[in-house]
Each structure stands twice: as C-alpha cells, then as structure tokens.
Motif scaffolding. Structure first.
Motif, PDB file in Angstrom:
ATOM      1  N   LYS A 101       0.830  -1.200   0.000  1.00 10.85           N
ATOM      2  CA  LYS A 101       0.000   0.000   0.000  1.00 10.85           C
ATOM      3  C   LYS A 101       0.874   1.264   0.000  1.00 10.85           C
ATOM      4  CE  LYS A 101      -2.757   1.702   3.266  1.00 10.85           C
ATOM      5  NZ  LYS A 101      -3.246   1.406   4.616  1.00 10.85           N
ATOM      6  N   ASN A 102       2.025   1.170   0.681  1.00 11.63           N
ATOM      7  CA  ASN A 102       2.908   2.339   0.779  1.00 11.63           C
ATOM      8  C   ASN A 102       4.057   2.324  -0.238  1.00 11.63           C
ATOM      9  OD1 ASN A 102       1.538   3.638   3.013  1.00 11.63           O
ATOM     10  ND2 ASN A 102       2.270   1.929   4.247  1.00 11.63           N
ATOM     11  N   ASN A 103       3.968   1.423  -1.226  1.00  9.34           N
ATOM     12  CA  ASN A 103       4.964   1.360  -2.298  1.00  9.34           C
ATOM     13  C   ASN A 103       6.376   1.058  -1.771  1.00  9.34           C
ATOM     14  OD1 ASN A 103       5.815   1.521  -4.963  1.00  9.34           O
ATOM     15  ND2 ASN A 103       6.138   3.763  -4.883  1.00  9.34           N
ATOM     16  N   ILE A 104       6.451   0.215  -0.735  1.00  8.28           N
ATOM     17  CA  ILE A 104       7.736  -0.116  -0.106  1.00  8.28           C
ATOM     18  C   ILE A 104       8.223  -1.490  -0.569  1.00  8.28           C
ATOM     19  CG2 ILE A 104       8.926  -0.525   2.099  1.00  8.28           C
ATOM     20  CD1 ILE A 104       6.811   1.388   3.372  1.00  8.28           C
ATOM     21  N   ARG A 105       9.498  -1.549  -0.917  1.00 12.81           N
ATOM     22  CA  ARG A 105      10.112  -2.798  -1.384  1.00 12.81           C
ATOM     23  C   ARG A 105      10.928  -3.395  -0.246  1.00 12.81           C
ATOM     24  NH1 ARG A 105      15.045  -2.990  -4.485  1.00 12.81           N
ATOM     25  NH2 ARG A 105      15.001  -0.726  -4.418  1.00 12.81           N
ATOM     26  N   LEU A 106      10.798  -4.689  -0.039  1.00 17.94           N
ATOM     27  CA  LEU A 106      11.536  -5.353   1.030  1.00 17.94           C
ATOM     28  C   LEU A 106      12.780  -6.040   0.484  1.00 17.94           C
ATOM     29  CD1 LEU A 106      11.241  -6.067   4.150  1.00 17.94           C
ATOM     30  CD2 LEU A 106      10.456  -8.296   3.345  1.00 17.94           C
ATOM     31  N   GLU A 107      13.889  -5.929   1.215  1.00 15.47           N
ATOM     32  CA  GLU A 107      15.140  -6.613   0.861  1.00 15.47           C
ATOM     33  C   GLU A 107      15.736  -7.152   2.152  1.00 15.47           C
ATOM     34  OE1 GLU A 107      16.815  -7.006  -1.972  1.00 15.47           O
ATOM     35  OE2 GLU A 107      15.737  -5.696  -3.361  1.00 15.47           O
ATOM     36  N   THR A 108      16.706  -8.042   2.042  1.00 15.27           N
ATOM     37  CA  THR A 108      17.427  -8.452   3.247  1.00 15.27           C
ATOM     38  C   THR A 108      18.919  -8.421   2.975  1.00 15.27           C
ATOM     39  OG1 THR A 108      17.437 -10.785   2.648  1.00 15.27           O
ATOM     40  CG2 THR A 108      15.638 -10.055   4.076  1.00 15.27           C
ATOM     41  N   ILE A 109      19.677  -8.281   4.037  1.00  7.05           N
ATOM     42  CA  ILE A 109      21.132  -8.487   3.960  1.00  7.05           C
ATOM     43  C   ILE A 109      21.465  -9.472   5.077  1.00  7.05           C
ATOM     44  CG2 ILE A 109      21.817  -6.299   2.880  1.00  7.05           C
ATOM     45  CD1 ILE A 109      22.507  -5.252   5.728  1.00  7.05           C
ATOM     46  N   GLY A 110      22.565 -10.185   4.891  1.00  4.57           N
ATOM     47  CA  GLY A 110      22.963 -11.166   5.887  1.00  4.57           C
ATOM     48  C   GLY A 110      22.914 -12.566   5.312  1.00  4.57           C
ATOM     49  N   ASN A 111      23.243 -13.534   6.164  1.00  4.44           N
ATOM     50  CA  ASN A 111      23.297 -14.918   5.727  1.00  4.44           C
ATOM     51  C   ASN A 111      21.923 -15.567   5.888  1.00  4.44           C
ATOM     52  OD1 ASN A 111      24.028 -17.487   5.083  1.00  4.44           O
ATOM     53  ND2 ASN A 111      25.416 -17.790   6.818  1.00  4.44           N
ATOM     54  N   SER A 112      21.048 -15.272   4.941  1.00  7.73           N
ATOM     55  CA  SER A 112      19.674 -15.765   5.101  1.00  7.73           C
ATOM     56  C   SER A 112      19.572 -17.270   4.856  1.00  7.73           C
ATOM     57  CB  SER A 112      18.701 -14.978   4.228  1.00  7.73           C
ATOM     58  OG  SER A 112      19.209 -14.860   2.951  1.00  7.73           O
ATOM     59  N   ASP A 113      20.586 -17.862   4.202  1.00  7.37           N
ATOM     60  CA  ASP A 113      20.573 -19.317   3.978  1.00  7.37           C
ATOM     61  C   ASP A 113      20.519 -20.079   5.296  1.00  7.37           C
ATOM     62  OD1 ASP A 113      20.816 -18.741   1.360  1.00  7.37           O
ATOM     63  OD2 ASP A 113      22.942 -19.301   1.176  1.00  7.37           O
ATOM     64  N   ALA A 114      21.043 -19.487   6.353  1.00  5.62           N
ATOM     65  CA  ALA A 114      21.107 -20.191   7.645  1.00  5.62           C
ATOM     66  C   ALA A 114      19.880 -19.917   8.520  1.00  5.62           C
ATOM     67  CB  ALA A 114      22.395 -19.794   8.375  1.00  5.62           C
ATOM     68  N   LEU A 115      18.875 -19.226   7.977  1.00  2.00           N
ATOM     69  CA  LEU A 115      17.649 -18.979   8.750  1.00  2.00           C
ATOM     70  C   LEU A 115      16.753 -20.219   8.675  1.00  2.00           C
ATOM     71  CD1 LEU A 115      16.783 -15.340   7.584  1.00  2.00           C
ATOM     72  CD2 LEU A 115      17.623 -16.008   9.849  1.00  2.00           C
ATOM     73  N   PRO A 116      15.842 -20.396   9.641  1.00  2.00           N
ATOM     74  CA  PRO A 116      14.923 -21.533   9.549  1.00  2.00           C
ATOM     75  C   PRO A 116      14.117 -21.476   8.249  1.00  2.00           C
ATOM     76  CG  PRO A 116      14.681 -20.394  11.673  1.00  2.00           C
ATOM     77  CD  PRO A 116      15.607 -19.571  10.838  1.00  2.00           C
ATOM     78  N   ALA A 117      13.749 -22.648   7.722  1.00  3.51           N
ATOM     79  CA  ALA A 117      13.059 -22.737   6.424  1.00  3.51           C
ATOM     80  C   ALA A 117      11.800 -21.863   6.371  1.00  3.51           C
ATOM     81  CB  ALA A 117      12.718 -24.185   6.125  1.00  3.51           C
ATOM     82  N   LYS A 118      11.048 -21.850   7.478  1.00  2.00           N
ATOM     83  CA  LYS A 118       9.820 -21.068   7.534  1.00  2.00           C
ATOM     84  C   LYS A 118      10.101 -19.576   7.330  1.00  2.00           C
ATOM     85  CE  LYS A 118       5.805 -22.508  10.175  1.00  2.00           C
ATOM     86  NZ  LYS A 118       5.243 -22.630  11.519  1.00  2.00           N
TER      87      LYS A 118
END
Ligand code: IPE
Ligand code: IPE
Ligand code: MG
Length: 244
Positions: A96-113
């Motif tokens: 609704k607010n035209n915001i794009r989400l990104e991440t930085i970091g080692n996301s491969d090691a996050l839980p699958a969910k």
C-alpha cells in the motif's frame, strides 16, 4: 512539529538503525523479554512510515545479528516466529505504501519457515519503487566482509580478476549491501555506544546518532530528531571547514 524543521533538500538517502533495548524495556515493566520484541514492531512501523513520508530511499534495520543465535533458545525461537508473523501481516501495508523489502545477511542459515516468508514478501513487493526497507537478518559485518573476500579470491583463482586490478568498487559489489548506497546516518537506541558488528565497511563516513530511548519507545518524532541532528552537522570528508 519537528518534521516542519527538516530541510527536505538535505534528507539522507539511507538511514540505518540498530534497534536495541527491547529486553530492558520489557524488564522495566516486569514482563518477559519477548514482550519487548513484540512491542518493537510498532516502532518498526513508525520509522518505516516516517522514512516513506520524507522520501528517504533506503532504511536498513538491524533485526537479528549472527551473535544473537547465542541467546536462550526460547528467545531465538520467539524472534524467528515474530519475524514470520510480522512479515506475513505487513506485506499488504508495504504494498500500500509502495515499499520494497530486501534483506542483507546470511539468510541461507535462517529456519526454512523464515526463509519462505521472506522470499515471498520480497517477491510480492519487488515492483514497488518507493522506500527500500532492508532487514539485516543473521547479519554480521565481519561475515559479509569474509564472504566478499572469498568471492573475490575465487575470481582471482579463476583468473577473472587480478589482485592488482581489484578496486574498492569490485569489493563493494561482492558485499550483501551491493547496489545500496552507504548510510549517511546510523542511529542506535538504548544508550549503548557501540556498533555490534553492523555495516563496518559501509559506515566508514556515516554520522552516528546514539539515543537513550529504548527501541519500543522509539517514534517518528525520535526519527525526526535524529535527522535534524544530522542536518546540524558539517560533513567534511577530510577537508577543512573552509573548503565546504
Ligand atoms: C534488540 O533488543 C533486539 C534484538 C537484538 C533482537 P535487545 O533484545 O537486545 O534488548 P536489550 O539490549 O537486552 O535491552
Ligand atoms: C545488536 O543488538 C543487534 C541487533 C539490534 C539486532 P545486541 O543487543 O545484540 O548488541 P550487543 O550484544 O549488546 O552489543
Ligand atoms: Mg541489546
């Protein structure tokens, strides 16, 4: 209103925030630490909205450091669950607010969910061209620098690059912050004056703003106060005051 004092011509393009003090905030009220994390979500909404209103292009939030895995298992599990829950409920607000989400970091090691929820939210918001909201998740600046060094060493091994030809910009494009300009302003809440392994390379010339406000108490007004403080500073980049 503080917002009226902000010089729109000199708004930082990128603000990074170390969101600290959730645990202490909860403890002060005799509540479990997780209650502080849950309450911090409102502050995330507030700063995101504040940045969008001002036309800031990038907001990076330090949400979970690699070192945070060392916390009690129950707290880590609760933080990961909160992440999934928040991302799922906030996607529509981001769109609704035209915001794009990104991440930085080692996301491969996050839980699958968490990985799945993140990937979906990133995909669902990828066409938005307003504020870019970057979540630092399982992030550590030393990890990022090391993985960049390894990528570059590989390229040298494959003879795609020579040590002699390596530039700062080659290095930057191997970091997980590639394509994101360095933050002009770094804010840390909760009264701690340290960096805690956040964006070490990227903050080489950032203005630092430390506030005693605990993260769950942080509101738009606190963000505007930090921006005003930033605008009162002279950024010299090694030059003399007379040269500016
Ligand atoms: C910041 O608040 C949130 C995370 C690091 C995930 P803390 O949980 O560190 O709160 P304090 O520093 O213990 O008060
Ligand atoms: C930094 O806060 C990490 C995040 C805000 C996600 P910490 O509370 O983990 O930092 P230290 O350990 O007190 O330096
Ligand atoms: Mg802390």
């Amino acid at each position: 209103m503080l917002i009226d004092q902000i010089d729109i011509e000199r708004i930082p393009d990128h603000i990074a925030i170390i969101m600290d003090g959730n645990g202490r905030w909860a403890k002060r009220q005799g509540k479990p630490r997780v209650f502080g994390h849950k309450s911090g979500v409102k502050s995330v909404r507030e700063v995101t909205e504040g940045c969008a209103e001002l036309g800031i292009k990038y907001l990076t939030l330090y949400a979970f450091s690699t070192e945070n895995w060392n916390r009690p298992k129950l707290e880590v599990t609760a933080l990961m669950a909160l992440l999934v829950e928040t991302i799922k409920t906030e996607v529509s607000v981001l769109n609704k607010n035209n915001i794009r989400l990104e991440t930085i970091g080692n996301s491969d090691a996050l839980p699958a969910k968490s990985r799945r929820a993140l990937a979906k939210a990133i995909e669902d918001t990828q066409d938005n061209d307003g504020l870019c909201l970057i979540l630092a998740l399982n992030y550590s600046a030393k990890w990022d620098i090391m993985q960049a060094v390894k990528t570059i060493a590989d390229k040298v091994e494959r003879k795609e690059l020579t040590a002699k030809k390596l530039t700062e910009s080659d290095f930057e494009s191997a970091l997980s912050t590639k394509n994101i300009p360095d933050p002009e302003l770094l804010i840390r809440t909760s009264g701690e004056s340290r960096i805690s392994n956040f964006l070490l390379w990227e903050i080489a010339y950032s203005e630092l703003f430390f506030t005693p406000v605990l993260w769950p108490d942080f509101r738009k007004e606190n963000l505007f106060e930090a921006i005003l403080d930033f605008q009162s500073r002279e950024r010299r980049f090694g030059k003399t005051s007379e040269q500016i």
